[in-house]
Design a protein around this motif. Structure first.
Motif, PDB file in Angstrom:
ATOM      1  N   VAL A 160       0.864  -1.178   0.000  1.00 32.10           N
ATOM      2  CA  VAL A 160       0.000   0.000   0.000  1.00 32.10           C
ATOM      3  C   VAL A 160       0.899   1.226   0.000  1.00 32.10           C
ATOM      4  N   PHE A 161       0.370   2.304  -0.506  1.00 33.85           N
ATOM      5  CA  PHE A 161       1.162   3.532  -0.643  1.00 33.85           C
ATOM      6  C   PHE A 161       2.475   3.269  -1.379  1.00 33.85           C
ATOM      7  N   ASP A 162       2.441   2.289  -2.290  1.00 34.85           N
ATOM      8  CA  ASP A 162       3.565   1.932  -3.146  1.00 34.85           C
ATOM      9  C   ASP A 162       4.673   1.166  -2.433  1.00 34.85           C
ATOM     10  N   ASP A 163       4.927   1.435  -1.165  1.00 34.04           N
ATOM     11  CA  ASP A 163       6.093   0.805  -0.538  1.00 34.04           C
ATOM     12  C   ASP A 163       5.863   0.347   0.901  1.00 34.04           C
ATOM     13  N   TRP A 164       4.622   0.348   1.386  1.00 41.61           N
ATOM     14  CA  TRP A 164       4.308  -0.235   2.690  1.00 41.61           C
ATOM     15  C   TRP A 164       3.968  -1.712   2.479  1.00 41.61           C
ATOM     16  N   ARG A 165       4.766  -2.609   3.065  1.00 43.57           N
ATOM     17  CA  ARG A 165       4.519  -4.047   2.945  1.00 43.57           C
ATOM     18  C   ARG A 165       3.703  -4.531   4.146  1.00 43.57           C
ATOM     19  N   ILE A 205       9.311  -6.158  16.977  1.00 43.51           N
ATOM     20  CA  ILE A 205       9.555  -4.899  16.264  1.00 43.51           C
ATOM     21  C   ILE A 205      10.975  -4.912  15.707  1.00 43.51           C
ATOM     22  N   HIS A 206      11.139  -4.367  14.510  1.00 41.17           N
ATOM     23  CA  HIS A 206      12.473  -4.258  13.936  1.00 41.17           C
ATOM     24  C   HIS A 206      12.588  -2.938  13.169  1.00 41.17           C
ATOM     25  N   ALA A 207      13.823  -2.488  12.990  1.00 42.66           N
ATOM     26  CA  ALA A 207      14.078  -1.236  12.278  1.00 42.66           C
ATOM     27  C   ALA A 207      15.436  -1.315  11.613  1.00 42.66           C
ATOM     28  N   ASN A 208      15.570  -0.549  10.523  1.00 36.46           N
ATOM     29  CA  ASN A 208      16.822  -0.496   9.787  1.00 36.46           C
ATOM     30  C   ASN A 208      17.079   0.936   9.346  1.00 36.46           C
ATOM     31  N   TYR A 209      18.295   1.419   9.609  1.00 41.29           N
ATOM     32  CA  TYR A 209      18.657   2.781   9.218  1.00 41.29           C
ATOM     33  C   TYR A 209      19.897   2.733   8.333  1.00 41.29           C
ATOM     34  N   ARG A 210      19.777   3.289   7.117  1.00 46.28           N
ATOM     35  CA  ARG A 210      20.894   3.310   6.186  1.00 46.28           C
ATOM     36  C   ARG A 210      21.784   4.505   6.481  1.00 46.28           C
ATOM     37  N   ILE A 211      23.009   4.222   6.946  1.00 43.41           N
ATOM     38  CA  ILE A 211      23.959   5.292   7.290  1.00 43.41           C
ATOM     39  C   ILE A 211      24.652   5.790   6.029  1.00 43.41           C
ATOM     40  N   THR A 247      11.385   7.142   6.251  1.00 40.90           N
ATOM     41  CA  THR A 247      12.091   8.115   5.419  1.00 40.90           C
ATOM     42  C   THR A 247      12.853   7.343   4.352  1.00 40.90           C
ATOM     43  N   ARG A 248      13.615   8.064   3.563  1.00 44.42           N
ATOM     44  CA  ARG A 248      14.415   7.408   2.523  1.00 44.42           C
ATOM     45  C   ARG A 248      15.414   6.426   3.136  1.00 44.42           C
TER      46      ARG A 248
END
Length: 846
Positions: free
Chosen positions: A675-680, A782-788, A746-747
């Motif tokens: 949904v919204f193109d990129d929400w899985r 819960i999980h999260a990923n941040y691209r440095i 975010t991106r």
């Protein structure tokens, strides 16, 4: 210190592996396609040949890729399937994260002996179930080595023996499907630390890949550290018409899983353990050579050959299986009066019974007046339970003196040498060596049949397993923390030495005919011929010796109908069989029960289990935005085999038996998409109704509702409960609901969560369903990923984010047989799930 040094070595090696690609950057290339509307091709046999479009398979097939596993930030493959795939649940029977009981549609693949195994696992086309008991060592399959996984449903005969409820087919990473270089490290709760490094690439014709992963943790429960090292290597070649790949897997683990605890102890301290240690050490080396060759434009030949060597050391500290005879009166041993009886000797009088430590009445009566003498007058001594059967003289009713005395390896009687330091425990020590080798070959022919498109697969397979099993029992003391301290005294009468050979020769066929552009007919089957040989290696008697033969042709047939571009209907019927394993045949006599995983005594024949399975459903997709499925399934197991407990503090003494038919039926539904193109997101529900289909009595000596009987003819005692048709099989949750969402905030930042709701299950040992089930539970992750940077990212994962107190498993036992628990009278044991845990890490990719 040893673990720290080993971790340092692994970390250094991982760094070298991760950056090895800098030497040959020309070998690296990558590709990824996440489109939901892509045509998904699935290999319908263990060998990864041409495969079929998923829409032409008349059953439900669930798939996942390495990208899916990475996105979910999970510890291992079973954790991913438990949180993301339908009809999957996990029981923490051993309470170690790398030793789960994996359940799918009510069928199990577990590393633990004693469970009714009903799923097969294949790795690169090679059957991964061990020959001794069809068990699966999940600790040898780290998620970092996996490129893709297919979960097939139903009694699929093409995947051979034991595919009663489904099959898991795993393809590992290689230089062609996983080029690039990666280093991953994370740590956090429970002292858990994981280091993984990989490098791979190809130049179009030659490819390489290597992955090294180290896992270590202190464990969230008392005295529960674990460690595992895994290495996956691959060399590959791609020609114009041929491929060739060599896969090497190595695993070395040292796992502590202290299992379920009494519910009274659970209420006091969820981190506590019952007795310890319970250690499993696995060492595995596996080599697979596989290749394909196009004979012409319409015919492909595929083959593999493999060799696997697995050595398992087990060390289990437990309460004593022997009965203390200290303080026995000179005129007899009234260790539990059984009242008045007629022993067939023409007289009626008080009866005295010898009870083992688990309070099971152990096949022996001594009528009043018979003196049981100590081997050394005035000194205490102990009884050997497994020898009491021979202690009664049926002609006179007298005991054969000295036959029941416990003697060590030096021939000395074993007794309490110091009342303040009682010999109230044992160490069960065993070693299983399993060498497995064989191969599979198949030809896939794509040709017209009656002018219609057709794919025909013809194949043959051979597998041979060599098993060497030894065990010994050491007399021990139970320390205040309920761990054991060995004495160096071993009981030769309880030692086991056994050799086994199991071999299976198979031939299979599978054909898919396109009756129209939208209607496809599938038919096939597999013939298996299995020989199981067991030999006693200690010369204690002929009981363990036996030759057993099983054979059967298992058919399958189905239809798929593509109603429209968005909807496909499917339906099919299939059969599969499971030949009894070496461990089941060596422990199948109710008059000579055995201890798992140590002692085996006899092998009367068991019948093979035959599964008859039907399923039907609908599935479809709407472009990239929505995929869905809805189906029903129904599987009957004919002459199913279960382990019937006859004793043991944790119900680990008993025998295997055919108990009649069982049935698993239910419904599964799933939705997933974007949904919204990129929400899985995904939503999955399953109903699994698993029941017994016959009336019978099952041994359950610790059940509050047990029926006790005594047979004075052959001096046997039993404690059973009735099971009626329709009673539910323990250990299986009836309802399961899963939901998940991944959001790119975010991106550079992505956050996701998934939740699992399972209803309760009946406890093992309560096959008659007299007692309450475990409580239903919901767990949120819960999980999260941040691209440095383009190459470096940080990630976080939280399990059981709500810190729910829940249990995934239950069994009946005898807590009051362990010192310190004399006032515990509730026979329920449950396996507590881990509390809230959080981990953070970094991933570097090139």
């Amino acid at each position: 210190m040893k673990q720290v040094q080993k971790l340092g070595q692994v970390s250094a090696l991982s760094l070298v592996v991760a950056f090895a690609g800098r030497i040959s950057p020309a070998l690296a290339e990558s590709t990824e396609d996440d489109a939901l509307d892509a045509v998904e091709v699935v290999s319908v046999t263990p060998l990864h040949g041409i495969g079929l479009p998923k829409d032409k398979i008349p059953s439900n097939v669930q798939t996942a890729t390495s990208a899916d596993l990475d996105r979910s930030e999970v510890l291992d493959l079973t954790s991913y399937m438990n949180r993301n795939l339908g009809s999957v649940t996990i029981n923490a029977a051993q309470n170690n994260p790398l030793q789960p009981d994996f359940n799918f549609r009510g069928f199990t693949a577990s590393p633990l002996l004693g469970l009714a195994q009903g799923l097969t696992v294949y790795v690169n086309g090679v059957r991964f179930n061990d020959p001794f008991g069809d068990t699966v060592n999940w600790d040898m399959l780290p998620e970092s080595m996996i490129h893709s996984v297919n979960l097939f449903s139903g009694a699929n005969p093409l995947f051979g023996l034991n595919t009663l409820g489904g099959a898991i087919s795993i393809e590992t990473k290689n230089g062609f499907n996983s080029p690039g270089h990666e280093l991953e490290v994370y740590g956090g709760a429970f002292g858990r630390n994981v280091v993984s490094a990989e490098t791979g690439g190809n130049n179009g014709s030659l490819g390489y890949f290597i992955n090294v992963r180290h896992f270590g943790e202190d464990g969230w429960r008392d005295a529960s550290p674990s460690e595992a090292l895994n290495v996956n290597g691959s060399l590959g070649w791609r020609g114009e018409r041929s491929t060739l790949d060599l896969h090497v897997l190595y695993g070395d683990s040292n796992l502590v899983g202290n299992g379920a605890i009494p519910v009274e102890l659970l209420g006091q301290n969820r981190e506590a353990i019952f007795t310890s240690p319970d250690i499993t050490r696995n060492d595995m080396k596996s080599f697979t050579l596989e290749g394909t060759h196009w004979l012409n434009d319409k015919m492909q030949f595929s083959a593999n050959g493999f060799y696997r060597d697995t050595v398992t050391h087990a060390f289990n500290g437990d309460g004593s299986i022997y009965l203390d005879g200290s303080g026995a009166p000179d005129d007899g041993v009234p260790l539990g009066s059984f009242g008045v009886f007629d022993a067939g000797l023409g007289e009626v009088g008080p009866a005295y019974a010898l009870f083992p430590s688990n309070n099971e009445f152990f096949s022996t009566l001594a009528h009043a007046g018979v003196t049981l003498e100590s081997p050394t007058p005035g000194e205490p001594w102990m009884y050997a339970n497994n020898q009491i059967d021979s202690a009664v003289n049926p002609a006179t009713g007298n005991l054969i003196k000295d036959d029941y005395v416990l003697r060590d390896q030096n021939g000395n009687a074993v007794g309490y040498d110091d009342p303040s330091r009682p010999l109230n425990a044992v160490n069960n020590i065993s070693k299983r060596g399993q060498k497995t080798f064989g191969g599979t070959a198949q030809t896939t022919i794509q040709h017209k049949l009656f002018g219609l498109n057709n794919q025909l697969i013809l194949g043959a397979a051979y597998q041979r397993g060599l098993v060497n099993f030894t065990s010994e029992v050491e007399i021990a003391r139970l320390l205040p923390n309920r761990s054991t301290q060995g004495t160096g005294l071993f009981i030769p009468a309880d030692a086991t030495g056994m050799g086994g050979v199991t071999s299976t020769t198979s031939g299979f066929v599978h054909d898919t005919l396109d009756l129209t552009d939208t209607l496809s007919l599938t038919a096939g089957g597999r013939y298996n011929y299995t020989n199981v040989q067991i030999r006693d290696m200690l010369g204690n008697g002929p009981e363990l010796n036996g030759d057993h033969y099983f054979q059967r042709f298992n058919p399958s047939a189905g239809l798929t109908w593509k109603i429209s571009d968005k909807v496909t209907a499917y339906g099919g019927y299939s059969e599969s069989a499971r030949a009894p394993t070496i461990v089941e045949l060596a422990c199948a006599d109710r008059e000579a029960d055995c201890r798992l995983p140590n002692a085996f005594l006899a092998d009367p024949p068991l019948d093979q289990v035959v599964a008859e399975s039907f399923e039907a459903g609908l599935r479809g997709a709407f472009g990239k935005t929505l995929a869905w499925n809805l189906g029903i399934f129904h599987t009957i197991n004919r002459k199913d085999i279960i382990f019937q407990a006859t004793g043991g503090a944790t119900s680990n003494i008993g025998f295997f038996d055919n108990i009649g038919d069982t049935r698993r039926m239910g419904l599964e539904a799933g939705l997933s998409g974007l949904v919204f193109d990129d929400w899985r997101w995904f939503l999955r529900y399953s109903l699994v109704d698993a029941t017994f289909r016959n009336n019978f009595f099952v041994s359950s000596p610790t059940h509050p509702n047990k029926i006790e009987t005594w047979d004075a003819t052959d001096y046997t005692y039993s404690a059973v409960i009735p099971v009626e048709k329709g009673d539910h099989i323990p250990g299986i949750a009836k309802h399961s609901l899963k939901v998940g969402l991944d959001v790119p905030v975010t991106r550079d930042l992505a956050v996701g969560a998934d939740g699992v709701f399972n209803t309760g299950q009946y406890l093992r040992g309560d096959e008659g369903n007299f007692l309450d089930q475990t409580k239903p539970y919901f767990v949120l992750n819960i999980h999260a990923n941040y691209r440095i940077t383009d190459h470096l990212s940080a990630f976080m994962m939280m399990e059981n984010a709500l810190n729910s107190n829940y249990q995934t498993f239950g069994i009946l036992g005898e807590p009051n047989e362990i010192p310190g628990f004399e006032n515990f009278h509730n026979p329920r044991f449950q396996g507590p799930a881990p509390p809230f845990g959080a981990w953070v890490g970094f991933r570097y990719k090139m």
